[in-house]
Design an enzyme around this catalytic site. Structure first.
Site, PDB file in Angstrom:
ATOM      1  N   ARG A  34       0.848  -1.210   0.000  1.00  0.00           N
ATOM      2  CA  ARG A  34       0.000   0.000   0.000  1.00  0.00           C
ATOM      3  C   ARG A  34       0.880   1.256   0.000  1.00  0.00           C
ATOM      4  O   ARG A  34       0.596   2.231  -0.689  1.00  0.00           O
ATOM      5  CB  ARG A  34      -0.904   0.029   1.222  1.00  0.00           C
ATOM      6  N   GLU A 178     -14.316 -13.206  10.166  1.00  0.00           N
ATOM      7  CA  GLU A 178     -14.202 -12.642   8.813  1.00  0.00           C
ATOM      8  C   GLU A 178     -13.990 -13.728   7.761  1.00  0.00           C
ATOM      9  O   GLU A 178     -12.860 -14.137   7.506  1.00  0.00           O
ATOM     10  CB  GLU A 178     -13.045 -11.627   8.741  1.00  0.00           C
ATOM     11  N   LYS A 220     -17.851 -10.153   9.818  1.00  0.00           N
ATOM     12  CA  LYS A 220     -17.245  -9.246   8.825  1.00  0.00           C
ATOM     13  C   LYS A 220     -17.200  -9.972   7.482  1.00  0.00           C
ATOM     14  O   LYS A 220     -16.199 -10.595   7.130  1.00  0.00           O
ATOM     15  CB  LYS A 220     -15.836  -8.827   9.286  1.00  0.00           C
ATOM     16  N   SER A 261     -14.412  -4.132   2.567  1.00  0.00           N
ATOM     17  CA  SER A 261     -14.619  -3.513   1.252  1.00  0.00           C
ATOM     18  C   SER A 261     -14.041  -4.373   0.137  1.00  0.00           C
ATOM     19  O   SER A 261     -14.527  -4.287  -1.005  1.00  0.00           O
ATOM     20  CB  SER A 261     -14.063  -2.088   1.206  1.00  0.00           C
ATOM     21  N   GLY A 262     -13.018  -5.153   0.407  1.00  0.00           N
ATOM     22  CA  GLY A 262     -12.600  -6.220  -0.498  1.00  0.00           C
ATOM     23  C   GLY A 262     -12.162  -5.822  -1.895  1.00  0.00           C
ATOM     24  O   GLY A 262     -12.229  -6.635  -2.805  1.00  0.00           O
ATOM     25  N   GLY A 263     -11.732  -4.579  -2.085  1.00  0.00           N
ATOM     26  CA  GLY A 263     -11.303  -4.165  -3.425  1.00  0.00           C
ATOM     27  C   GLY A 263     -12.337  -3.319  -4.149  1.00  0.00           C
ATOM     28  O   GLY A 263     -12.112  -2.887  -5.282  1.00  0.00           O
ATOM     29  N   ARG A 293      -9.110  -0.545   2.915  1.00  0.00           N
ATOM     30  CA  ARG A 293      -8.819   0.267   1.723  1.00  0.00           C
ATOM     31  C   ARG A 293      -9.868   1.349   1.478  1.00  0.00           C
ATOM     32  O   ARG A 293      -9.511   2.488   1.165  1.00  0.00           O
ATOM     33  CB  ARG A 293      -8.715  -0.655   0.486  1.00  0.00           C
TER      34      ARG A 293
HETATM   35  C1  5MM Z   1     -10.104  -8.081   3.528  1.00  0.00           C
HETATM   36  O1  5MM Z   1      -9.213  -7.345   4.278  1.00  0.00           O
HETATM   37  C2  5MM Z   1      -9.723  -6.729   5.451  1.00  0.00           C
HETATM   38  C3  5MM Z   1     -10.631  -5.578   5.133  1.00  0.00           C
HETATM   39  O2  5MM Z   1      -9.937  -4.690   4.300  1.00  0.00           O
HETATM   40  P1  5MM Z   1     -10.598  -4.128   2.965  1.00  0.00           P
HETATM   41  O3  5MM Z   1     -11.774  -3.298   3.432  1.00  0.00           O
HETATM   42  O4  5MM Z   1      -9.503  -3.324   2.339  1.00  0.00           O
HETATM   43  O5  5MM Z   1     -11.014  -5.304   2.134  1.00  0.00           O
HETATM   44  C4  5MM Z   1      -8.534  -6.216   6.274  1.00  0.00           C
HETATM   45  O6  5MM Z   1      -8.899  -6.060   7.628  1.00  0.00           O
HETATM   46  C5  5MM Z   1      -7.381  -7.157   6.135  1.00  0.00           C
HETATM   47  O7  5MM Z   1      -7.634  -8.275   6.917  1.00  0.00           O
HETATM   48  C6  5MM Z   1      -6.134  -6.397   6.525  1.00  0.00           C
HETATM   49  O8  5MM Z   1      -5.908  -5.398   5.566  1.00  0.00           O
HETATM   50  C7  5MM Z   1      -4.933  -7.306   6.682  1.00  0.00           C
HETATM   51  O9  5MM Z   1      -4.628  -7.974   5.510  1.00  0.00           O
HETATM   52  P2  5MM Z   1      -3.326  -8.933   5.514  1.00  0.00           P
HETATM   53  O10 5MM Z   1      -3.405  -9.581   4.143  1.00  0.00           O
HETATM   54  O11 5MM Z   1      -2.159  -8.059   5.659  1.00  0.00           O
HETATM   55  O12 5MM Z   1      -3.472  -9.906   6.630  1.00  0.00           O
END
Ligand code: 5MM
Length: 338
Positions: A34, A178, A220, A261-263, A293
């Site tokens: 990021r 999650e 989540k 939000s997942g992308g 994100r």
């Molecule tokens: C799916 O990722 C989680 C939610 O983030 P987005 O809203 O960006 O999709 C997020 O909490 C995620 O678990 C963290 O960013 C940690 O990711 P990593 O891959 O570093 O464990």
């Protein structure tokens, strides 16, 4: 105080119908990616400065009730020596902690993944709790292909989430569960709905087997959307499909569902949450956000590692949080985007 009291208090502090959760738990590898996108090198100091910026953003506590931290952040302090979990608490934001240790391939189920980190989890949780964490988060990841997730993938991932959740509750920590169904791929909305239904069903079956008290959990999930390479669906379609499948699979005892939000783009994630809340008469749970994100991207871009950009970046973060707060009330519309 009893463990149940601890969890009662945490649930009450997190869930108020109007605030969501900031996911700031990117692991070292993820935050480096990021940062790279905005030209910042990922040193320990840069990560501390950035997370200080997030947690100290004036007014963030009006729209965010909890923050998910990465282990490193739990032990870091701001420039005045104040521990970062205390900076969050000072804004009325409950500190939480990501406790999984990443993921890898699931043997015996080509294409499926499994998350690591159950060994020693109870001891780690005690230590995190003593440093201020009151809730935790664990993510299982489900890619969609023609043959994934497999039956083995569904049962193995659900079992991990349930064992994690039961271990959290045994020490008085509220688990965020999650199951992330990935947005990557060419699958349509119908296939996404079918996969999410199987995933959520298997997760609640496992949570029941492990005696997890649903009243002290938060889900989540991903929203039900078409795959990223398959085009888009309107917020109304996403909301209809997501709610239809959630109602089939998630018991009413669960107090809140905070989506990842997942992308999705920041604006899509807000518009979809708003559409969900316009249907909230059909939902026995609070419908909120737990975005990384979709909350952070505009702020990280505005910061770009420069101390003189801290204030504008904080404003971007708080504005994104405010718009998602409005989406929780079903009062967002695109004309509010600047
Ligand atoms: C799916 O990722 C989680 C939610 O983030 P987005 O809203 O960006 O999709 C997020 O909490 C995620 O678990 C963290 O960013 C940690 O990711 P990593 O891959 O570093 O464990």
């Amino acid at each position: 105080m009893s463990l149940a009291n601890d969890m009662d208090r945490t649930i009450a502090d997190l869930i108020d119908g109007r605030r969501g959760i900031l996911a700031a738990d990117e692991s070292t590898g993820t935050i480096a990616k990021r940062f790279e996108a905005v030209g910042v090198s990922s040193t320990e100091d840069a990560r501390r400065d950035y997370r200080t910026l997030l947690l100290s953003a004036p007014g963030l506590g009006d729209y965010v009730s909890g923050v998910i931290l990465y282990e490193e952040t739990l032990g870091q302090a701001d420039a005045d020596g104040r521990p970062l979990p205390e900076v969050a608490t000072g804004q009325g934001i409950v500190p939480g902690i990501k406790v999984d240790k990443g993921k890898g391939p699931l043997p015996g189920a080509p294409g499926d993944m499994i998350t690591y980190g159950l060994d020693g989890l109870a001891e780690r949780l005690e230590s995190y709790k003593s440093r201020g964490a009151r809730f935790a988060k664990w993510r299982e990841v489900y890619p969609i292909t023609d043959h994934n997730p497999t039956d083995l993938g569904l049962s193995a991932n659900a079992e991990m989430l349930a064992r994690y959740a039961a271990t959290c509750q045994a020490v008085g920590i509220v688990p965020i569960v999650e199951p992330e169904v990935l947005i990557d791929g060419e699958h349509d909305l119908e296939r996404s709905a079918a996969v999410n239904e199987r995933v959520w069903h298997s997760v609640y079956h496992a949570l029941h087997r492990h005696g997890v008290k649903l009243e002290y959990t938060i889900l989540k999930p991903s929203m039900v959307t078409p795959g990223k390479e398959a085009g888009t669906a309107s917020p109304e379609q996403v909301a209809e499909e997501t709610l239809k499948i959630l109602r089939r699979t998630v018991p009413a005892a669960v107090p809140a569902i905070h989506f990842l939000s997942g992308g999705q783009s920041a604006t899509d994630a807000t518009a979809n949450l708003n559409a969900l809340n316009q249907l909230r008469d059909k939902a026995p749970w609070q419908l909120g956000f737990s975005y990384a994100r979709a909350l952070q991207e505009p702020a990280m871009k505005a910061w770009a590692g420069k101390p003189e950009n801290v204030n504008p970046a904080q404003k971007k973060l708080v504005e994104r949080a405010r718009l998602n707060h409005l989406a929780m009330l079903g009062e967002y519309n695109a004309s509010l985007e600047t």
